[in-house]
Every structure is written in C-alpha cells, then in structure tokens.
Design an enzyme around this catalytic site. Structure first.
Site, PDB file in Angstrom:
ATOM      1  CG  PHE A  12       7.642  18.118  -8.176  1.00 52.48           C
ATOM      2  CD1 PHE A  12       7.720  18.501  -7.183  1.00 52.48           C
ATOM      3  CD2 PHE A  12       7.212  18.321  -9.418  1.00 52.48           C
ATOM      4  CE1 PHE A  12       9.148  19.602  -7.010  1.00 52.48           C
ATOM      5  CE2 PHE A  12       8.618  18.739  -9.840  1.00 52.48           C
ATOM      6  CZ  PHE A  12       9.068  19.551  -9.002  1.00 52.48           C
TER       7      PHE A  12
ATOM      8  CG  ASP B  12       7.089  22.013  -1.342  1.00 47.08           C
ATOM      9  OD1 ASP B  12       6.532  21.790  -2.120  1.00 47.08           O
ATOM     10  OD2 ASP B  12       7.325  21.618  -0.147  1.00 47.08           O
TER      11      ASP B  12
ATOM     12  CE  LYS C 270       3.282  20.060  -3.472  1.00 46.07           C
ATOM     13  NZ  LYS C 270       4.747  20.022  -3.460  1.00 46.07           N
TER      14      LYS C 270
END
Ligand code: PRP
Length: 181
Positions: free
Chosen positions: A154, A105, A133
């Site tokens: 999410f 992330d 990501k």
C-alpha cells in the site's frame, strides 16, 4: 491500521527517481503522439501531482482536463464501486485522450472510465500511470505507459493518500506496520 501511530513511512521510490522516469516515459509519449493533439485527462485527486509533472514534459498540442473519481473511501482496498463517473463536463468526441493516473491497482476505475470515454466517441484512449500493480490489476486493461511496476504494497505520497493524508510527500512511500516490542 487506521491510526497514524500504527504505522511508519518508508521511502520506496525517491523524488529524483520519479523525475528521471517521467522524462523517459514522456519522451516515448511525445514520439507516439507526434502530429496529434491530445486531451490529457487527470484523474483526481491522486493523479494531479503526476499530471502536473508529466504534462510539462509533453510537447504536442495539449489540453488538460480533470475528472474526480474515487473507489477507496478511507479503506486500503478498492470498494469496487467507482464514485463520480460522469464525463458530461468533458469534450470527448474525436479527441485523443490520454488518461493520467497515479496508480492502477485493481484496474477497475480505468476499465470503467476508458469504456465510457470510448462510448462517447473518443478517437483514442490511452493510459499513463505513475504506478502499476501489474500482477494484481485486471489483465484486460491495457496500461500503455507507466513509470513503476509495484507489488501489492500500500503506497502513499506523490499524490496518493491514506485516508486523505500523505498526498504531499515528494516521494512514493510504503506504510509499514509498527511492531510492538
Ligand atoms: C485511487 C487512484 C485510482 C484508483 C486506482 O483513487 O487514484 O484512481 O484508486 O484503483 P483501482 O485500479 O483499484 O481502480 P482513490 O479511489 O483512492 O481516490 P483519490 O484519487 O481521490 O485518492
């Protein structure tokens, strides 16, 4: 968004798609590590389901080990503070380590883990992530292999949780906020 009534799950990546992609990525990993022994290091808890599926497609001599790290708590944003960063239980020196993660992330968790493994004498450290990501993650982190590039949704399922729930979903899902009528 903290109660189960506040959101609904939507399938983002189906189980079959995950299975096919793992075959593709593992083929590349098998080629790249030909002749090497690998220590696959699964990052708990989220990485365990991806690791279980991935390692069964890897053909080189392989050891499987685990480290439990956490930076999210019950929130949807990384705290920036990686809990559990100790590698004393691992044999690292001289090993080719393949970190197996469910999601990159911000990239913070793996920047810290990779630096630590290299400082302890790993022969090499590479990363394979199920979800990446890329736009959001710190660009200094090299994610050597990944299955899916994601935006900033999410996601849950396939090992990934929200407040420890939904890890058992066989697909990768998005939590959409329920709109009041
Ligand atoms: C998640 C995931 C990664 C990390 C990625 O773990 O499994 O380890 O966050 O985030 P980052 O790239 O922003 O550092 P989490 O803290 O949710 O713990 P868990 O695996 O036990 O759910």
């Amino acid at each position: 968004m903290s109660n189960s009534e506040d959101y609904q799950l939507r399938v983002l990546i189906q189980q079959e798609t995950i299975e096919k992609k793992i075959l593709e990525v593992s083929k590349q990993i098998n080629e790249d590590y030909k002749g090497e022994e690998v220590l696959a290091l699964s990052v708990l808890k989220g990485g365990v389901i991806f690791a279980a599926d991935l390692v069964r497609q890897l053909t080189m001599p392989l050891q499987l080990d685990f480290i439990q790290l956490s930076s999210y708590g019950v929130k949807k944003e990384s705290s920036g503070d990686v809990q559990g960063l100790s590698v004393d239980h691992l044999t690292i020196k001289g090993h080719h380590i393949l970190i197996v993660e469910d999601i990159v992330d911000t990239g913070l968790t793996l920047i810290k883990l990779k630096d630590l493994l290299l400082s302890k004498g790993a022969a090499s450290v590479k990363i394979v992530a199920c979800c990446y990501k890329k736009e959001k993650a710190d660009a200094s982190l090299v994610v050597d292999y990944f299955c899916f590039e994601l935006g900033d949704d999410f996601v849950v399922g396939y090992g990934m949780d929200f407040a420890q729930k939904h890890r058992n979903l066989p697909y990768i899902g998005v939590m959409d906020e329920r709109k009041d009528d």
